[in-house]
Scaffold this active site. Structure first.
Site, PDB file in Angstrom:
ATOM      1  CB  SER A   1      37.927  45.048  74.737  1.00 50.74           C
ATOM      2  OG  SER A   1      38.574  46.339  74.926  1.00 50.74           O
TER       3      SER A   1
ATOM      4  CG  HIS B   1      43.125  45.035  73.849  1.00 54.86           C
ATOM      5  ND1 HIS B   1      42.928  45.093  75.124  1.00 54.86           N
ATOM      6  CD2 HIS B   1      42.047  45.218  73.137  1.00 54.86           C
ATOM      7  CE1 HIS B   1      41.533  45.330  75.221  1.00 54.86           C
ATOM      8  NE2 HIS B   1      41.061  45.553  74.043  1.00 54.86           N
TER       9      HIS B   1
ATOM     10  CG  ASP C   1      45.597  44.882  76.969  1.00 45.50           C
ATOM     11  OD1 ASP C   1      45.825  45.948  76.441  1.00 45.50           O
ATOM     12  OD2 ASP C   1      44.340  44.007  77.052  1.00 45.50           O
TER      13      ASP C   1
END
Length: 504
Positions: free
Chosen positions: A218, A461, A432
């Site tokens: 991320s 995610h 995602d």
């Protein structure tokens, strides 16, 4: 030859091995060393068990300059953790530095928790090292105090629906920026991605490594790209998972809000496909009506769990499909009994770590580059999102506050498009919503020579060592351990692809 060995041989032959990087030409620079020991209170003490191979987490500290342009000035103390490679000295590849995302996520226990999910070959080859980035957790944590009322409950409705609500929304942003500037003071410009990347290079030197490998998830993908851009000759192997695009944070937040609307429609469809489990209706529109009525009733009651708290819960659930069933059952319970207990109990505890995360998140985003240009731009984007759906989930629109930030950087962090960056592996779920696929593709193009492994049909995610997808995990392990970069971008199917089946 074992099936696993055969698979690896095929992988190497199909992908090819990365050429060894030449040794850096610059002379060695003396660097402090980190003394690792037990993770004891009041020092950072992650409550994590030993790894699957009995490996133990160790902790240490490293002092870094607050301002890297003044290396002899004021310092910050970084908290660092390590789990040593479990293989033989001959198997050891080096150090794999890991970051879980955010910005604002603590990485101290991540060295142990993420490592436990990695393929054995990676655990045997790498010392896995985690750290709390500057301003986060146990590394000189920042605070924004009242943060414009962020921790008041019920919070302000995050979706303004008329002129008065829009003015209140903007006033909240001003108060948040003021609170952060007051609490953080002259450190405000220095808590950002570029400086964290420079800290990483000091950490590399302190670990005695000429080059370092990295896994960033991320926001960690954004941080990794920044490190590769600043220090391309120091990168050994790098995996960017669930990839943030090389964009301004405000643009990223806006794109994410659009993706969340799409993901929520998918969630509504999923609830409708299982009407006997969730009893929210058999069509998307019927489910949406339940959802809207729930949110409106929470607002009417004026209790501590209101629309803002509800939206935060939904935001969290949309990013991981394994959370969908619990959310659906809580919506059903609210519809049938009027009780919000099952919704409330899904909220993470709001503690000092939560307050630090929220403060560090805004501080990093606003230090990384210019925010929205004007109030008019913010309001226009809010209205545009409401035109897509009257009740968008705007919880992730954190960079709106950057318009009022006390420190205004002249340019954003540069990512990619620099000679010398070695090939990097990106892993990404196709749907995602937290880090949308289009942004990951832009990052892929910015990092010339890199490859992307896509989990086809994936909606969650986090992909590598997260979804337990054999194709993703074995491809990534072959790259990290042996340098086997795919010759072309790959698409994986299987575990983690598609949507879950309710257990109830």
């Amino acid at each position: 030859m074992s099936p696993r060995s055969q698979r690896f041989l095929v992988t190497v032959l199909a992908f090819g091995l990365l050429p060894a990087l030449p040794a850096a030409a610059d002379p060695p620079v003396p660097a402090p060393r980190i003394t690792f020991g037990p993770c004891l209170s009041p020092s950072p003490a992650p409550a994590v068990p030993d790894g699957p191979d009995g490996a133990t987490l160790e902790c240490g500290q490293l002092d870094v300059p607050l301002d890297h342009s003044h290396p002899d000035g004021r310092t910050l103390r970084l908290a660092v953790s390590r789990v040593r490679a479990s293989g033989s000295p001959e198997e050891r590849r080096g150090v794999l530095l890991v970051n879980p995302g955010g910005p604002g996520g603590s990485g101290l226990d991540y060295a142990a928790t993420k490592r436990a999910k990695m393929p054995e070959s990676v655990r045997r080859a790498f010392d896995v090292v985690g750290f709390d980035p500057r301003g986060v957790g146990s590394s000189s944590p920042v605070s924004c105090g009242q943060m414009g009322g962020r921790f008041d409950h019920p919070g302000q409705d995050p979706v303004p629906t008329d002129d008065e609500a829009e003015r209140s929304y903007m006033d909240n942003l001003r108060r948040t920026a003021r609170d952060c500037a007051t609490e953080i003071g002259d450190a405000l410009p220095h808590i950002g991605t570029a400086n964290t990347a420079r800290d990483m290079d000091l950490l590399r030197a302190a670990l005695g490594e000429r080059r370092i490998s990295f896994l960033g998830v991320s926001y960690g993908s954004y941080l990794g790209a920044a490190y590769a851009t600043l220090f391309p000759h120091r990168v050994d192997r790098m995996v960017l998972d669930s990839v943030v695009g090389p964009d301004d944070w405000y643009d990223f937040d806006r794109d994410q809000a659009v993706a969340l609307i799409r993901q929520r429609d998918t969630l509504f469809d999923w609830f409708a496909q299982h009407p006997t489990t969730f009893r929210l209706g058999s069509t998307r529109d019927e489910v949406r009506q339940h959802y809207v009525r729930t949110r409106e009733e929470l607002a009417r009651r004026g209790e501590a769990f209101g629309p803002a708290e509800f939206d935060r819960l939904v935001y969290r659930a949309l990013g991981r499909t394994e959370r969908w069933e619990k959310l659906g059952l809580a919506l059903r319970a609210f519809a049938e009994t009027g009780s919000s207990e099952q919704l409330r109990t899904q909220q993470p505890a709001e503690d000092a770590a939560t307050r630090n995360f929220e403060a560090a998140n805004r501080t990093v985003k606003c230090a990384d580059g210019p925010g929205p240009r004007s109030e008019r731009e913010i309001v226009a984007d809010l209205r545009r999102l409401r035109s897509l759906d009257p009740r968008p989930v705007l919880t992730g629109m954190e960079a709106t506050v950057c318009h009022y930030w006390a420190y205004q950087p002249r340019k954003r962090v540069d990512l990619g498009r620099r000679p010398g960056i070695p090939p990097i592996l990106l892993t990404q779920a196709e749907f995602d919503p937290v880090t949308p696929y289009a942004g990951a593709q832009r990052m892929r193009r910015a990092l010339s020579g890199s490859r992307m492994v896509t989990l086809s049909g994936g909606h969650s995610h986090g992909v590598f060592a997260s979804q337990r997808n054999t194709c993703v995990d074995e491809t990534t392990a072959a790259y990290l351990v042996h340098g086997a970069l795919p010759s072309v971008d790959l698409r994986c199917t299987g575990t983690g692809a598609g949507l879950p089946t309710p257990s109830a």
